[in-house]
Design a protein around this motif. Structure first.
Motif, short mmCIF file in Angstrom:
data_model
loop_
_atom_site.label_atom_id
_atom_site.label_comp_id
_atom_site.label_asym_id
_atom_site.label_seq_id
_atom_site.Cartn_x
_atom_site.Cartn_y
_atom_site.Cartn_z
N ARG A 6 8.16 27.45 1.64
CA ARG A 6 6.76 27.38 2.09
C ARG A 6 6.66 26.82 3.51
NH1 ARG A 6 6.39 25.00 -3.15
NH2 ARG A 6 5.76 26.55 -4.71
N PRO A 63 7.33 21.71 -5.84
CA PRO A 63 8.67 21.98 -5.32
C PRO A 63 9.65 22.22 -6.44
CG PRO A 63 7.69 20.04 -4.27
CD PRO A 63 6.83 20.40 -5.42
N GLN A 90 9.69 24.36 -1.71
CA GLN A 90 8.91 23.79 -0.63
C GLN A 90 9.52 24.12 0.73
OE1 GLN A 90 5.94 22.44 -1.15
NE2 GLN A 90 5.71 22.46 1.08
#
Length: 339
Positions: A51, A4, A48
């Motif tokens: 994602r 991240p 993150q």
């Protein structure tokens, strides 16, 4: 897969997450191929979050006629690129093409407005306006018509005023006020504004030692000097063209309801009285002469009620205009209604 981002913010609230997702999908479709790091930098979120959002998108779609999800009813991404290279590629999308799109005429109208904004000195060279214009062209349902918006050369006086504002130099001109008085003025130009079809210059007037508004079509013999404008950073520049004064003339008028927003700068108060199909409101003007152009610009939509001085001034002005038509060879006139 990289970890991240170090600047990962706190988790988004549900409403913010929805807005984020609604913005992310068109972005990914427009970019076609984009890595996670670049997308995170664009939206100012952690990698993150990007994602997680992509994985959520891949489980979203629109059920078919049977009410169940088939393979082609869901978004799909290139999973190998995503999991191995941290690159996002949407290979199948649904429903996006069914969203309402601007018609060619609607896009043309918005583009014309952007061209108008681009012509203002304070917006000169702004890439965001040009980018938005191209998005409107690309997103319309058809090719927008090309509309011509007046450029600086279309009005010599306005071009000179714009040049003075952009360069930050003092401006000199002869000014004819609404009372018919002409006088040479020397000003520090600050801002150009428009009201309807009229252009105004807001400037520090060295004669009055205060900020004043000048209508561009009443300026003549304009000259941009070599002197830079003074420092007015500490001076309050009014957001509206017209401000209240104890010497203002109050005029009662009946107006069509749809016309009221056009008179917002002139309204003396927020009181409105219904009179048949009109609204009766009070306007504030510097003098009765300014009422003539206001009424002329809204034909049939404004009726002067009081005071008598205002009614007389507008009626005499209209009669004089009618007489001018009668004196023109070959012209016809059917009459005029007194305000």
């Amino acid at each position: 897969m990289s970890g991240p981002s170090a600047r990962r913010p706190a988790g988004l609230r549900a409403p913010d997450k929805l807005v984020f997702l609604l913005s992310l999908v068109p972005y990914l479709l427009e970019q076609r191929v984009v890595d996670v790091h670049e997308a995170a930098a664009h939206f100012g979120v952690g990698e993150q979050e990007i994602r997680d959002a992509v994985r959520l998108i891949a489980t979203s779609g629109l059920p078919g006629a049977t009410g169940t999800y088939q393979p082609n009813d869901l978004f799909d991404i290139d999973w190998d690129s995503f999991e191995e290279d941290d690159v996002i590629v949407i290979v199948h999308h649904v429903a996006i093409d069914d969203a309402p799109r601007l018609s060619a005429r609607e896009a043309a109208a918005l583009i014309a407005g952007l061209q108008y904004l681009s012509a203002l000195p304070e917006n000169a060279g702004r890439a965001s306006l040009a980018a938005l214009t191209e998005k409107l062209r690309a997103g319309a349902s058809g090719a927008p018509s090309r509309l011509a918006v007046a450029e600086e050369g279309a009005d010599e006086s306005l071009a000179v005023v714009r040049r003075a504002v952009a360069s930050g130099h003092r401006l000199e001109f002869d000014y004819l006020n609404a009372r018919g008085e002409r006088r040479r003025r020397r000003v520090d130009p600050l801002r150009i504004a428009s009201l309807g079809a009229d252009w105004y210059l807001q400037a520090y007037d060295h004669l009055r030692e205060d900020v004043r508004n000048f209508r561009v079509d009443r300026m003549s013999d304009l000259r941009v000097t070599d002197e830079p404008v003074g420092d007015h950073s500490g001076r309050a520049i009014p957001e509206t063209l017209f401000q209240a004064s104890p010497d203002d003339l109050e005029v009662v008028v009946d107006v069509a309801p749809a016309t009221l927003p056009l008179l917002a700068d002139y309204l003396a108060d927020s009181t409105q009285t219904q009179v048949d199909d009109r609204l009766r409101v009070t306007l504030r003007l510097a003098h009765v002469h300014g009422l003539k152009r206001l009424v002329a610009g809204l034909p049939g939509l404004v009726t002067v009620v009081a005071p008598e001085e205002a009614r007389t001034a507008v009626a005499e002005w209209a009669q004089a205009g009618l007489a001018g038509y009668r004196e023109t060879p070959g012209s016809t006139a059917t009459g005029v209604t007194e305000a």
